[in-house]
Design a protein around this motif. Sequence first.
Motif, PDB file in Angstrom:
ATOM      1  N   SER A 141       0.839  -1.199   0.000  1.00  0.00           N
ATOM      2  CA  SER A 141       0.000   0.000   0.000  1.00  0.00           C
ATOM      3  C   SER A 141       0.881   1.259   0.000  1.00  0.00           C
ATOM      4  CB  SER A 141      -0.931  -0.012   1.215  1.00  0.00           C
ATOM      5  OG  SER A 141      -1.691  -1.206   1.208  1.00  0.00           O
TER       6      SER A 141
ATOM      7  N   SER B 297      -4.939   2.119   1.700  1.00  0.00           N
ATOM      8  CA  SER B 297      -4.810   2.221   3.162  1.00  0.00           C
ATOM      9  C   SER B 297      -3.621   1.410   3.661  1.00  0.00           C
ATOM     10  CB  SER B 297      -6.103   1.791   3.849  1.00  0.00           C
ATOM     11  OG  SER B 297      -6.517   0.564   3.314  1.00  0.00           O
TER      12      SER B 297
ATOM     13  N   GLY C   7      -3.882  -3.091   7.888  1.00  0.00           N
ATOM     14  CA  GLY C   7      -3.371  -3.447   6.567  1.00  0.00           C
ATOM     15  C   GLY C   7      -4.520  -3.788   5.630  1.00  0.00           C
ATOM     16  N   THR C   8      -4.158  -4.244   4.468  1.00  0.00           N
ATOM     17  CA  THR C   8      -5.143  -4.490   3.420  1.00  0.00           C
ATOM     18  C   THR C   8      -5.746  -5.887   3.592  1.00  0.00           C
ATOM     19  OG1 THR C   8      -3.683  -3.163   2.053  1.00  0.00           O
ATOM     20  CG2 THR C   8      -5.448  -4.338   0.913  1.00  0.00           C
TER      21      THR C   8
HETATM   22 MG   LIG Z   1      -1.688  -3.029   2.334  1.00  0.00          MG
END
Ligand SMILES: [Mg+2]
Length: 308
Positions: free
Chosen positions: A38, A55, A65-66
């Motif tokens: 990200s 994000s 986190g993703t």
């Molecule tokens: Mg991420």
Amino acid sequence: MSPEKDKPTSASPDPTFDGDMERDILILVVGDAGAGKSYFINRLLSAIGSEKEASEGHKLAIEGGTRTIEPILIEEKDWLKRYIRITMGQQRFIVVDTPGLDVTNPTTTAQRFADWMKRSFPGPLDHAHVLVGGVVYLHDISQSRIRKMTHLNLLALRNSLGEHLPWSSVVLVTTKWKYADEKVNAKAAELREEHWNLLLKSGDPNEVANVRDFKAGTPKEEEAAALDIIQPILKRVEVWMERGAMETLQQVQGLFQGMHVKNQLFTQQLSGALEKAVGIHGQISAVGVRLQGSRRQCVGGRVETTGE
Ligand SMILES: [Mg+2]
Ligand SMILES: Nc1nc2c(ncn2[C@@H]2O[C@H](COP(=O)(O)OP(=O)(O)OP(=O)(O)O)[C@@H](O)[C@H]2O)c(=O)[nH]1
């Protein structure tokens, strides 16, 4: 939304990307959790002039986190002119942020992505419809261990994309140099020589992956590095665009060459083809194609050649 998109396919956590258009270009960013996917995307988005943001997880957070596949549509087009000789109006780039690779099962990520692709871009995964322009694979160089499973993940992912993705459109990137210890250069060499060697040594240049180091710098330096990282992908995109431009021009030529075309049909076809062709700008001559031509007119419902 097309009916195919409405079909529930699996219990996937990844929302279907709604609003695909023909000739979308995807850049897929993958890597272990926390590798900096990200973060890298955000540098790339700034470099392009986009205000969108992926994000990022906080580096000390356990959660965060993703968590799902997150496509980010790049609407800006001006940046492309710096790198690609020809652009077409309808092309859109979608940078795809992804959750960390599943280190316990390399096929999971590949299947998850394939499933998301199928739902989000129904229709054949071919050059005319959607192009997976390339994959940016990030590896955190500050990690003490290099996990084999991560690389198997990359192989599985690439296999799921099949022949549509040559290794030359894959960029292997080391990240987080700032957090690495004094052995970092040895680690980078080990990666290249022992873990990535098979991807870097093919006799076929199309099957040789690219390697880049994404080192910390000023925001501007990091933006430039992010743009540099996607250059191998843009090369492939350029070839694809050139081919699309040629096909469109040939379509227009074909229409002009067709004789005795009924007025209404002719108008419809011509406007469709021109709509595409109008989107073509840049250096058409670079494609080596010219509308050779005679002056033609549409007279009384017929296309007639009036002179060479
Ligand atoms: Mg991420
Ligand atoms: N200095 C520096 N910090 C980075 C870099 N990449 C990531 N970070 C930091 O590391 C943390 C995690 O980065 P993310 O970009 O969220 O990592 P990710 O790969 O997207 O992680 P997941 O979404 O959980 O898979 C964030 O605090 C970032 O600011 C880098 O190249 N340099």
